[in-house]
Design a protein around this motif. Structure first.
Motif, PDB file in Angstrom:
ATOM      1  N   MET A   1       0.840  -1.205   0.000  1.00 22.15           N
ATOM      2  CA  MET A   1       0.000   0.000   0.000  1.00 22.15           C
ATOM      3  C   MET A   1       0.872   1.250   0.000  1.00 22.15           C
ATOM      4  O   MET A   1       1.996   1.229   0.498  1.00 22.15           O
ATOM      5  N   THR A   2       0.347   2.339  -0.525  1.00 20.49           N
ATOM      6  CA  THR A   2       1.062   3.603  -0.400  1.00 20.49           C
ATOM      7  C   THR A   2       1.010   4.046   1.061  1.00 20.49           C
ATOM      8  O   THR A   2       0.107   3.643   1.809  1.00 20.49           O
ATOM      9  N   PRO A   3       1.937   4.881   1.494  1.00 20.75           N
ATOM     10  CA  PRO A   3       1.899   5.367   2.879  1.00 20.75           C
ATOM     11  C   PRO A   3       0.568   6.032   3.234  1.00 20.75           C
ATOM     12  O   PRO A   3       0.047   5.843   4.331  1.00 20.75           O
ATOM     13  N   GLU A   4       0.021   6.789   2.286  1.00 20.03           N
ATOM     14  CA  GLU A   4      -1.243   7.487   2.550  1.00 20.03           C
ATOM     15  C   GLU A   4      -2.398   6.494   2.726  1.00 20.03           C
ATOM     16  O   GLU A   4      -3.246   6.662   3.612  1.00 20.03           O
ATOM     17  N   THR A   5      -2.422   5.465   1.882  1.00 19.88           N
ATOM     18  CA  THR A   5      -3.481   4.458   1.979  1.00 19.88           C
ATOM     19  C   THR A   5      -3.387   3.695   3.293  1.00 19.88           C
ATOM     20  O   THR A   5      -4.402   3.429   3.953  1.00 19.88           O
ATOM     21  N   PHE A   6      -2.172   3.363   3.682  1.00 21.97           N
ATOM     22  CA  PHE A   6      -1.981   2.641   4.951  1.00 21.97           C
ATOM     23  C   PHE A   6      -2.430   3.502   6.130  1.00 21.97           C
ATOM     24  O   PHE A   6      -3.121   3.029   7.036  1.00 21.97           O
ATOM     25  N   ALA A   7      -2.054   4.783   6.117  1.00 20.85           N
ATOM     26  CA  ALA A   7      -2.425   5.688   7.210  1.00 20.85           C
ATOM     27  C   ALA A   7      -3.947   5.854   7.292  1.00 20.85           C
ATOM     28  O   ALA A   7      -4.523   5.885   8.390  1.00 20.85           O
ATOM     29  N   ASP A   8      -4.605   5.951   6.141  1.00 23.92           N
ATOM     30  CA  ASP A   8      -6.066   6.054   6.135  1.00 23.92           C
ATOM     31  C   ASP A   8      -6.702   4.796   6.743  1.00 23.92           C
ATOM     32  O   ASP A   8      -7.692   4.883   7.475  1.00 23.92           O
ATOM     33  N   LEU A   9      -6.137   3.638   6.441  1.00 24.01           N
ATOM     34  CA  LEU A   9      -6.682   2.390   6.944  1.00 24.01           C
ATOM     35  C   LEU A   9      -6.522   2.282   8.466  1.00 24.01           C
ATOM     36  O   LEU A   9      -7.462   1.922   9.177  1.00 24.01           O
ATOM     37  N   VAL A  10      -5.354   2.638   8.959  1.00 27.35           N
ATOM     38  CA  VAL A  10      -5.146   2.611  10.413  1.00 27.35           C
ATOM     39  C   VAL A  10      -6.064   3.626  11.089  1.00 27.35           C
ATOM     40  O   VAL A  10      -6.645   3.352  12.155  1.00 27.35           O
ATOM     41  N   GLY A  11      -6.240   4.782  10.467  1.00 22.41           N
ATOM     42  CA  GLY A  11      -7.150   5.786  11.013  1.00 22.41           C
ATOM     43  C   GLY A  11      -8.577   5.265  11.091  1.00 22.41           C
ATOM     44  O   GLY A  11      -9.298   5.529  12.067  1.00 22.41           O
ATOM     45  N   ALA A  12      -9.006   4.510  10.082  1.00 29.46           N
ATOM     46  CA  ALA A  12     -10.350   3.939  10.079  1.00 29.46           C
ATOM     47  C   ALA A  12     -10.517   2.926  11.212  1.00 29.46           C
ATOM     48  O   ALA A  12     -11.579   2.867  11.849  1.00 29.46           O
ATOM     49  N   LEU A  13      -9.470   2.151  11.473  1.00 28.71           N
ATOM     50  CA  LEU A  13      -9.531   1.195  12.582  1.00 28.71           C
ATOM     51  C   LEU A  13      -9.657   1.925  13.917  1.00 28.71           C
ATOM     52  O   LEU A  13     -10.437   1.532  14.792  1.00 28.71           O
ATOM     53  N   ARG A  14      -8.876   2.983  14.061  1.00 27.74           N
ATOM     54  CA  ARG A  14      -8.922   3.732  15.321  1.00 27.74           C
ATOM     55  C   ARG A  14     -10.270   4.448  15.494  1.00 27.74           C
ATOM     56  O   ARG A  14     -10.707   4.666  16.628  1.00 27.74           O
ATOM     57  N   TYR A  15     -10.919   4.794  14.394  1.00 30.06           N
ATOM     58  CA  TYR A  15     -12.234   5.435  14.474  1.00 30.06           C
ATOM     59  C   TYR A  15     -13.310   4.434  14.896  1.00 30.06           C
ATOM     60  O   TYR A  15     -14.178   4.743  15.731  1.00 30.06           O
ATOM     61  N   SER A  16     -13.273   3.220  14.328  1.00 33.02           N
ATOM     62  CA  SER A  16     -14.330   2.243  14.569  1.00 33.02           C
ATOM     63  C   SER A  16     -14.126   1.432  15.837  1.00 33.02           C
ATOM     64  O   SER A  16     -15.085   0.850  16.365  1.00 33.02           O
ATOM     65  N   TYR A  17     -12.885   1.364  16.311  1.00 35.39           N
ATOM     66  CA  TYR A  17     -12.561   0.559  17.489  1.00 35.39           C
ATOM     67  C   TYR A  17     -11.705   1.381  18.437  1.00 35.39           C
ATOM     68  O   TYR A  17     -11.085   2.370  18.047  1.00 35.39           O
ATOM     69  N   PHE A  18     -11.638   0.950  19.689  1.00 40.85           N
ATOM     70  CA  PHE A  18     -10.748   1.594  20.642  1.00 40.85           C
ATOM     71  C   PHE A  18      -9.446   0.812  20.673  1.00 40.85           C
ATOM     72  O   PHE A  18      -9.348  -0.243  21.306  1.00 40.85           O
TER      73      PHE A  18
END
Length: 450
Positions: A114-131
């Motif tokens: 993944m590109t760095p931006e795509t990876f960061a967006d994915l981790v951000g989505a995990l942190r948004y949906s889960y604690f």
């Protein structure tokens, strides 16, 4: 080294027991509706883990047994990552609570494709949906040949604190035979980049039993790896099952070592790592004494899951992505394998569950026995039987195998307390299989015991 035992037991086809029952027993009878019911019943505030499968690589390694495909373009990867974000949100909505997460593991394939931006967006989505807990372990599998400086920096920025680097072998003859040319310098550069970015806990993955591989080349690979001082090693035997993975047909079977040579390679690697200061964890992991795995082993907290040995005690594993496997207290679920089918389900707001398995009480009983054997090289059958309200005499399925293992000095048994003898750890899968009530129906799909 017990080459006589490797000869006797090495040809058996046995599971690696990263789960029980194992994946060949999953069936379409368990589907999306079952999974939704299981998710809703997850206890409030009980920590869970997440596994994300990224099924893309830049080139195909011919030994690979993973669900992955080759792409030279970034667009399919970005579209797939969008699907992962949507699936994570869909599951969180189904659960109905912001579930605490103690472990996150990105596997593949090559997650860092993944590109760095795509990876960061994915981790951000995990942190948004889960604690995601502040001390959560966030691990990523990495191909050192393709890791860039920006990607290493993104991993550190996103809170990744463990990385597993595929090494396999530094022997150029072996590398050519498996279509994976990877220099020591490339690997060292990735280690430097990761540590500089703050990803300090590193694992190296090694393979034995590869085409043209020798004891000498295994020793040379270990010596080079030890120079870089990773915290852990995973040492796996190559599983040659071309009927399951067609690209393995590119490997000439006549160049593969036999069970005796595989055993010599495995134990030579183990001895070299122990001499270098690593502690043996189970039968195929090694860790520095201060590593979490070594501590868990000393304290009797070692577990086993789809990533191998772990200190992760979560009872729920949320699997995200095509072919990903999840686990709840009720059973296992697996997503559809094809990326196109996976994305079609997500587009329709459907969980992409293709099959699964609902645990019986007998499964839970045997899973506990097998996990302790695999983790501790020993099991107290009366203790586990009492916990499950069972008779310890009912534990053994294959009495002839246990009797043979005792006669050959692989295990000792006293008052229904079983121990694997020193030097026979490489046969622990054979020991565990004696308690497997499902094995007779799936042996052909597994790899060799040695």
């Amino acid at each position: 080294m017990r080459s006589d035992l490797a000869r006797q037991y090495g040809q058996d086809r046995l599971p690696r027991y990263t789960s029980y029952p194992t994946a060949p027993h999953f069936a379409p009878a368990i589907g999306e509706a079952d999974y939704r019911r299981w998710l809703v019943s997850i206890p409030v505030r009980q920590p869970a883990s997440i596994y994300l499968h990224v099924p893309f690589c830049r080139s195909m390694c011919w030994y690979c047994g993973c669900h992955t495909s080759v792409t030279k373009r970034d667009d399919p990867i970005a579209i797939y990552a969008s699907g992962l974000r949507s699936e994570a949100h869909l599951i969180a909505e189904t659960i109905g609570q912001r579930l605490p997460i103690s472990h996150i593991h990105f596997g593949g394939g090559t997650p860092t494709i993944m590109t760095p931006e795509t990876f960061a967006d994915l981790v951000g989505a995990l942190r948004y949906s889960y604690f995601v807990e502040p001390d959560a372990e966030i691990a990523v599998e990495i191909d050192p040949r393709t890791l860039t400086e920006p990607m290493a920096e993104a991993l550190g920025f996103c809170g990744v604190n463990r990385a597993s680097l595929g090494v396999q072998s530094f022997d150029p003859v072996v590398q050519r035979a498996i279509n994976r040319l990877q220099s020591f310098e490339q690997t060292a550069k990735s280690v430097e980049r990761l540590r500089r970015a703050g990803v300090g806990r590193l694992n190296f993955d090694l393979l034995y039993g590869l085409p043209f591989q020798t004891v000498e080349s295994c020793l040379d690979t270990v010596a080079r790896c030890v120079e870089l001082r990773p915290d852990r090693f995973s040492v796996f035997g190559y599983a040659h099952i071309p009927s399951f993975k067609k690209h393995q047909l590119k490997i000439d079977e006549s160049t593969l070592p036999d069970s005796i040579e595989r055993h010599l390679q495995s134990e030579t690697i183990a001895e070299a790592l122990i001499d270098a200061g690593y502690v043996r964890i189970g039968f195929d992991h090694f860790a520095l004494p201060g590593d979490n795995l070594a501590v868990a082993k000393r304290e009797g907290r070692l577990r086993r899951n789809f990533q191998g040995y772990t200190d992760d005690s979560a009872e729920t594993l949320i699997g995200l992505g095509a072919s990903a496997i999840g686990r709840t207290p009720q059973g296992f679920v697996q997503n559809v394998v094809a990326t196109r089918d996976y994305l079609a389900c997500i587009t329709e707001d459907r969980l992409p569950t293709a099959k699964g398995y609902a645990f019986t009480e007998d499964d839970r009983f045997r899973a506990d026995i097998i996990e302790r054997i695999m983790c501790d090289m020993a099991v107290d059958l009366p203790q586990i039987a009492r916990f499950h309200g069972r008779n310890p005499a009912s534990a053994v399925i294959d009495h002839s195998r246990i009797e043979s293992l005792i006669a050959d000095g692989v295990v000792t048994m006293s008052d229904d307390r079983l121990s694997v003898t020193n030097g026979a750890e490489f046969l622990v899968r054979s020991v565990a299989s004696a308690f497997d009530a499902h094995l007779a129906r799936s042996a052909a799909t597994h790899s060799r015991a040695v």
